[in-house]
Design a protein around this motif. Structure first.
Motif, PDB file in Angstrom:
ATOM      1  N   ASN A  40      -8.367  -6.537   4.723  1.00  0.00           N
ATOM      2  CA  ASN A  40      -8.950  -5.441   5.495  1.00  0.00           C
ATOM      3  C   ASN A  40      -8.435  -5.402   6.928  1.00  0.00           C
ATOM      4  O   ASN A  40      -8.836  -4.537   7.705  1.00  0.00           O
ATOM      5  N   ALA A  41      -7.548  -6.344   7.270  1.00  0.00           N
ATOM      6  CA  ALA A  41      -6.974  -6.373   8.612  1.00  0.00           C
ATOM      7  C   ALA A  41      -5.570  -6.950   8.552  1.00  0.00           C
ATOM      8  O   ALA A  41      -5.293  -7.851   7.746  1.00  0.00           O
ATOM      9  N   GLU A 117      -9.542  -2.107   8.402  1.00  0.00           N
ATOM     10  CA  GLU A 117     -10.516  -2.083   9.496  1.00  0.00           C
ATOM     11  C   GLU A 117      -9.832  -2.259  10.850  1.00  0.00           C
ATOM     12  O   GLU A 117     -10.236  -1.631  11.830  1.00  0.00           O
ATOM     13  N   THR A 118      -8.835  -3.118  10.895  1.00  0.00           N
ATOM     14  CA  THR A 118      -8.091  -3.320  12.141  1.00  0.00           C
ATOM     15  C   THR A 118      -6.605  -3.479  11.851  1.00  0.00           C
ATOM     16  O   THR A 118      -6.216  -4.013  10.810  1.00  0.00           O
ATOM     17  N   VAL A 135      -7.211   4.309  10.509  1.00  0.00           N
ATOM     18  CA  VAL A 135      -7.754   2.955  10.461  1.00  0.00           C
ATOM     19  C   VAL A 135      -9.243   3.058  10.784  1.00  0.00           C
ATOM     20  O   VAL A 135      -9.620   3.715  11.763  1.00  0.00           O
ATOM     21  N   THR A 136     -10.077   2.428   9.980  1.00  0.00           N
ATOM     22  CA  THR A 136     -11.513   2.633  10.113  1.00  0.00           C
ATOM     23  C   THR A 136     -12.109   2.015  11.377  1.00  0.00           C
ATOM     24  O   THR A 136     -13.166   2.442  11.835  1.00  0.00           O
ATOM     25  N   GLY A 137     -11.455   1.019  11.930  1.00  0.00           N
ATOM     26  CA  GLY A 137     -11.940   0.364  13.135  1.00  0.00           C
ATOM     27  C   GLY A 137     -11.006   0.561  14.315  1.00  0.00           C
ATOM     28  O   GLY A 137     -10.935   1.641  14.891  1.00  0.00           O
ATOM     29  N   SER A 138     -10.270  -0.483  14.672  1.00  0.00           N
ATOM     30  CA  SER A 138      -9.452  -0.449  15.883  1.00  0.00           C
ATOM     31  C   SER A 138      -7.977  -0.691  15.589  1.00  0.00           C
ATOM     32  O   SER A 138      -7.608  -1.340  14.606  1.00  0.00           O
ATOM     33  N   GLY A 156     -11.307   4.449  14.173  1.00  0.00           N
ATOM     34  CA  GLY A 156     -12.748   4.573  14.074  1.00  0.00           C
ATOM     35  C   GLY A 156     -13.471   4.232  15.353  1.00  0.00           C
ATOM     36  O   GLY A 156     -14.538   4.787  15.639  1.00  0.00           O
ATOM     37  N   SER A 157     -12.902   3.296  16.156  1.00  0.00           N
ATOM     38  CA  SER A 157     -13.623   2.859  17.347  1.00  0.00           C
ATOM     39  C   SER A 157     -12.747   2.727  18.587  1.00  0.00           C
ATOM     40  O   SER A 157     -13.159   3.140  19.675  1.00  0.00           O
TER      41      SER A 157
END
Length: 219
Positions: A40-41, A117-118, A135-138, A156-157
């Motif tokens: 996930n990263a 996620e990253t 990308v869902t996060g950073s 995402g963030s």
């Protein structure tokens, strides 16, 4: 005077001899890596390598690269994070002579869209390029001695961009109002404000001796 000339000639001949030895260095072998578990990263921290990102067609992460016994990589997966770092077993004489080819110094990274996620990428003396990607996060991109370019990049963030002696250009998915922005530019021009406080997401940009050109694209 004759002693000085003789010494200079010896030094020049010595350099040529070492250069000749370096030309016969071990060739690079093309390799690929696909983790045997879902990640996930992704974290790439390499030196003197171009990083070219493209979209994966099967939902998996794939890495194509070249290495030999002198210049290689350490790759591991832990807690869903795939990490790839540069490693070296060079002697000082290996740094004299012909530089390895552009293809040998390229890492091709395939990542699935909207599943990570990253994503963290860092390199020196080469460029980083990304396609249209979510990308869902950073996302964090850093290039020391190269450019950073990306197409429609959705985070995402947070999006963190850092370049030294290189430019940053690309498009970020979302509106200007979506992002709190912090920009630090030394010896360069930027189309972003130095600071903007309001926004659910963050955009941090740092450039030393380079320009920034980032646009915001609404769907």
């Amino acid at each position: 005077m004759k002693k000085i000339i003789s010494l200079a000639l010896c030094l020049v001949l010595g350099v040529f001899a070492l250069t000749g030895c370096s030309d016969n260095s071990e060739p690079f072998a093309e390799k690929s890596y696909t983790p045997d578990t879902q990640v996930n990263a992704v974290n790439l921290d390499v030196e003197d390598r171009e990083i070219e990102v493209s979209l994966s067609q099967d939902g998996q992460v794939h890495i194509d690269y070249s290495e030999n016994s002198k210049e290689y990589y350490e790759i591991s997966v832990s807690d869903g994070v795939l990490t790839m770092t540069s490693a070296s077993d060079k002697e000082w004489t290996d740094y004299i002579g012909v530089k390895s080819s552009d293809e040998d110094r390229k890492i091709s990274l395939q990542v699935p869209d909207a599943l990570l996620e990253t994503l963290t990428l860092s390199t020196t003396n080469e460029d980083i390029s990304l396609p249209e990607l979510a990308v869902t996060g950073s996302v964090s991109l850093s290039a020391n001695g190269g450019d950073i370019s990306f197409e429609a990049l959705e985070v995402g963030s947070a999006l963190t961009l850092s370049a030294k002696n290189g430019d940053i250009s690309g498009a970020v998915m979302g509106s200007y109002d979506d992002f709190a922005i912090q920009t630090e530019i030394k010896k360069g021009e930027s189309n972003l404000p130095d600071q903007k406080d309001d926004g659910e997401k963050t955009l941090n940009v740092s450039v030393n001796n380079g320009d920034v050109d980032i646009e915001f694209v609404n769907e």
